[in-house]
Design a protein around this motif. Structure first.
Motif, PDB file in Angstrom:
ATOM      1  N   CYS A 177       0.777  -1.108  -0.083  1.00 16.55           N
ATOM      2  CA  CYS A 177      -0.053  -0.006  -0.054  1.00 16.55           C
ATOM      3  C   CYS A 177       0.893   1.215  -0.196  1.00 16.55           C
ATOM      4  N   ALA A 178       1.068   1.934  -1.163  1.00 15.15           N
ATOM      5  CA  ALA A 178       1.891   3.036  -1.410  1.00 15.15           C
ATOM      6  C   ALA A 178       1.043   4.383  -0.909  1.00 15.15           C
ATOM      7  N   ALA A 179       1.549   5.281  -0.259  1.00 24.80           N
ATOM      8  CA  ALA A 179       0.813   6.463   0.211  1.00 24.80           C
ATOM      9  C   ALA A 179       1.850   7.549  -0.388  1.00 24.80           C
ATOM     10  N   SER A 180       0.918   8.518  -0.754  1.00 17.79           N
ATOM     11  CA  SER A 180       1.527  10.032  -1.139  1.00 17.79           C
ATOM     12  C   SER A 180       1.011  10.951  -0.194  1.00 17.79           C
ATOM     13  N   GLY A 181       2.019  11.948   0.088  1.00 18.41           N
ATOM     14  CA  GLY A 181       1.867  13.108   1.050  1.00 18.41           C
ATOM     15  C   GLY A 181       2.835  12.917   2.128  1.00 18.41           C
ATOM     16  N   ARG A 182       3.110  13.872   2.708  1.00 18.19           N
ATOM     17  CA  ARG A 182       4.292  13.828   4.143  1.00 18.19           C
ATOM     18  C   ARG A 182       3.577  13.452   5.283  1.00 18.19           C
ATOM     19  N   THR A 183       2.257  13.421   5.329  1.00 15.43           N
ATOM     20  CA  THR A 183       1.432  12.852   6.563  1.00 15.43           C
ATOM     21  C   THR A 183       1.259  11.520   6.728  1.00 15.43           C
ATOM     22  N   PHE A 184       1.953  10.557   5.965  1.00 24.40           N
ATOM     23  CA  PHE A 184       1.638   9.314   6.167  1.00 24.40           C
ATOM     24  C   PHE A 184       1.848   8.728   7.304  1.00 24.40           C
ATOM     25  N   SER A 185       2.652   9.216   8.084  1.00 19.98           N
ATOM     26  CA  SER A 185       2.802   8.400   9.553  1.00 19.98           C
ATOM     27  C   SER A 185       1.918   8.835  10.519  1.00 19.98           C
ATOM     28  N   SER A 186       1.073   9.868  10.120  1.00 17.28           N
ATOM     29  CA  SER A 186      -0.081  10.277  11.118  1.00 17.28           C
ATOM     30  C   SER A 186      -1.318   9.304  10.998  1.00 17.28           C
ATOM     31  N   TYR A 187      -1.209   8.355  10.150  1.00 21.76           N
ATOM     32  CA  TYR A 187      -2.170   7.686  10.106  1.00 21.76           C
ATOM     33  C   TYR A 187      -1.941   6.196  10.206  1.00 21.76           C
ATOM     34  N   ALA A 188      -2.934   5.635  11.056  1.00 15.74           N
ATOM     35  CA  ALA A 188      -2.809   4.184  11.117  1.00 15.74           C
ATOM     36  C   ALA A 188      -3.357   3.581   9.883  1.00 15.74           C
ATOM     37  N   ILE A 189      -3.023   2.393   9.290  1.00 16.95           N
ATOM     38  CA  ILE A 189      -3.316   1.762   8.199  1.00 16.95           C
ATOM     39  C   ILE A 189      -3.955   0.585   8.216  1.00 16.95           C
ATOM     40  N   GLY A 190      -4.969   0.124   7.468  1.00 19.30           N
ATOM     41  CA  GLY A 190      -5.729  -1.236   7.637  1.00 19.30           C
ATOM     42  C   GLY A 190      -5.765  -1.757   6.336  1.00 19.30           C
ATOM     43  N   TRP A 191      -6.080  -3.132   6.223  1.00 17.21           N
ATOM     44  CA  TRP A 191      -6.224  -3.821   5.092  1.00 17.21           C
ATOM     45  C   TRP A 191      -7.440  -4.446   5.511  1.00 17.21           C
ATOM     46  N   PHE A 192      -8.502  -4.401   4.195  1.00 16.60           N
ATOM     47  CA  PHE A 192      -9.563  -4.960   4.070  1.00 16.60           C
ATOM     48  C   PHE A 192      -9.796  -5.481   2.862  1.00 16.60           C
ATOM     49  N   ARG A 193     -10.819  -6.464   2.683  1.00 14.33           N
ATOM     50  CA  ARG A 193     -11.055  -7.057   1.618  1.00 14.33           C
ATOM     51  C   ARG A 193     -12.719  -7.425   1.487  1.00 14.33           C
ATOM     52  N   GLN A 194     -12.858  -7.409   0.292  1.00 13.83           N
ATOM     53  CA  GLN A 194     -14.476  -7.807   0.010  1.00 13.83           C
ATOM     54  C   GLN A 194     -14.635  -8.753  -1.289  1.00 13.83           C
ATOM     55  N   ALA A 195     -14.983 -10.076  -0.914  1.00 11.12           N
ATOM     56  CA  ALA A 195     -15.524 -10.949  -1.849  1.00 11.12           C
ATOM     57  C   ALA A 195     -16.569 -10.776  -2.578  1.00 11.12           C
ATOM     58  N   ALA A 253       9.340   5.570   6.429  1.00  9.57           N
ATOM     59  CA  ALA A 253      10.603   6.120   5.471  1.00  9.57           C
ATOM     60  C   ALA A 253      10.123   5.881   3.744  1.00  9.57           C
ATOM     61  N   LYS A 254       9.214   5.048   3.514  1.00 12.02           N
ATOM     62  CA  LYS A 254       9.126   4.612   2.101  1.00 12.02           C
ATOM     63  C   LYS A 254       7.518   4.654   1.922  1.00 12.02           C
ATOM     64  N   ASN A 255       6.860   5.332   2.970  1.00 13.17           N
ATOM     65  CA  ASN A 255       5.439   5.559   2.860  1.00 13.17           C
ATOM     66  C   ASN A 255       4.600   4.256   2.340  1.00 13.17           C
ATOM     67  N   THR A 256       4.980   3.394   2.960  1.00  8.40           N
ATOM     68  CA  THR A 256       4.402   2.049   2.411  1.00  8.40           C
ATOM     69  C   THR A 256       4.191   1.135   3.631  1.00  8.40           C
ATOM     70  N   VAL A 257       2.780   0.448   3.294  1.00  7.74           N
ATOM     71  CA  VAL A 257       2.350  -0.641   4.108  1.00  7.74           C
ATOM     72  C   VAL A 257       2.385  -1.826   3.527  1.00  7.74           C
ATOM     73  N   TYR A 258       2.802  -3.153   4.095  1.00  2.24           N
ATOM     74  CA  TYR A 258       2.997  -4.348   3.394  1.00  2.24           C
ATOM     75  C   TYR A 258       1.919  -5.192   4.137  1.00  2.24           C
ATOM     76  N   LEU A 259       1.147  -6.127   3.423  1.00  2.00           N
ATOM     77  CA  LEU A 259       0.436  -7.428   3.780  1.00  2.00           C
ATOM     78  C   LEU A 259       1.164  -8.636   3.383  1.00  2.00           C
ATOM     79  N   GLN A 260       2.021  -9.380   4.254  1.00  2.00           N
ATOM     80  CA  GLN A 260       2.668 -10.658   3.743  1.00  2.00           C
ATOM     81  C   GLN A 260       1.595 -11.639   3.824  1.00  2.00           C
ATOM     82  N   MET A 261       1.142 -12.376   2.706  1.00  2.00           N
ATOM     83  CA  MET A 261      -0.047 -13.439   3.113  1.00  2.00           C
ATOM     84  C   MET A 261       0.467 -14.710   2.657  1.00  2.00           C
ATOM     85  N   ASP A 262       0.453 -15.721   3.692  1.00  2.00           N
ATOM     86  CA  ASP A 262       1.104 -17.088   3.301  1.00  2.00           C
ATOM     87  C   ASP A 262      -0.043 -18.040   3.604  1.00  2.00           C
ATOM     88  N   SER A 263       0.199 -19.278   3.140  1.00  4.19           N
ATOM     89  CA  SER A 263      -0.620 -20.387   3.263  1.00  4.19           C
ATOM     90  C   SER A 263      -2.093 -19.886   2.881  1.00  4.19           C
TER      91      SER A 263
END
Length: 122
Positions: free
Chosen positions: A21-39, A74-84
């Motif tokens: 999840c790549a973010a633009s803007g200098r305020t990225f660290s001000s936000y909690a970031i969540g992952w959601f999904r929709q089937a 530092a990279k304005n990025t959140v990751y979601l590693q999905m295994d199994s």
């Protein structure tokens, strides 16, 4: 903040994917970031969230032990590693930002990125 999720694809059951999840803007660290999904035909559901500093993480029961969320401010990025991965994980995955902390409800998130499709074949 503007968010964009990417990294989805087609994978066999038992395989892995890493979403970003790549973010633009200098305020990225001000936000909690969540992952959601929709089937298809289902409501959007919470998967995982990470606090602004990365020190607090919450997972949905379906993600515990299989998915790992992390962030690199530092990279304005959140990751979601999905295994199994399982066919039941097939969905469009979205990332979203909130200033309300590590919350699980969709309505608490103000900023949403376009989703990325994850398809798990059996």
């Amino acid at each position: 903040v503007q968010l964009q999720a990417y990294g989805g694809g087609l994978v066999q059951a038992g395989g892995s994917l890493r979403l970003s999840c790549a973010a633009s803007g200098r305020t990225f660290s001000s936000y909690a970031i969540g992952w959601f999904r929709q089937a298809p035909g289902k409501e959007r559901e919470f998967v995982a969230t990470v606090s602004r500093s990365g020190s607090t993480i919450v997972y949905a029961d379906s993600a515990k032990g299989r998915f790992t969320i992390s962030r690199d401010n530092a990279k304005n990025t959140v990751y979601l590693q999905m295994d199994s991965l399982e066919p039941e994980d097939t969905a469009v995955y979205y990332c979203a930002g909130t200033q309300r902390g590590v919350v699980q409800i969709t309505t608490a998130y103000t900023y949403w990125g376009r989703g990325t499709q994850v398809t798990v074949s059996s």
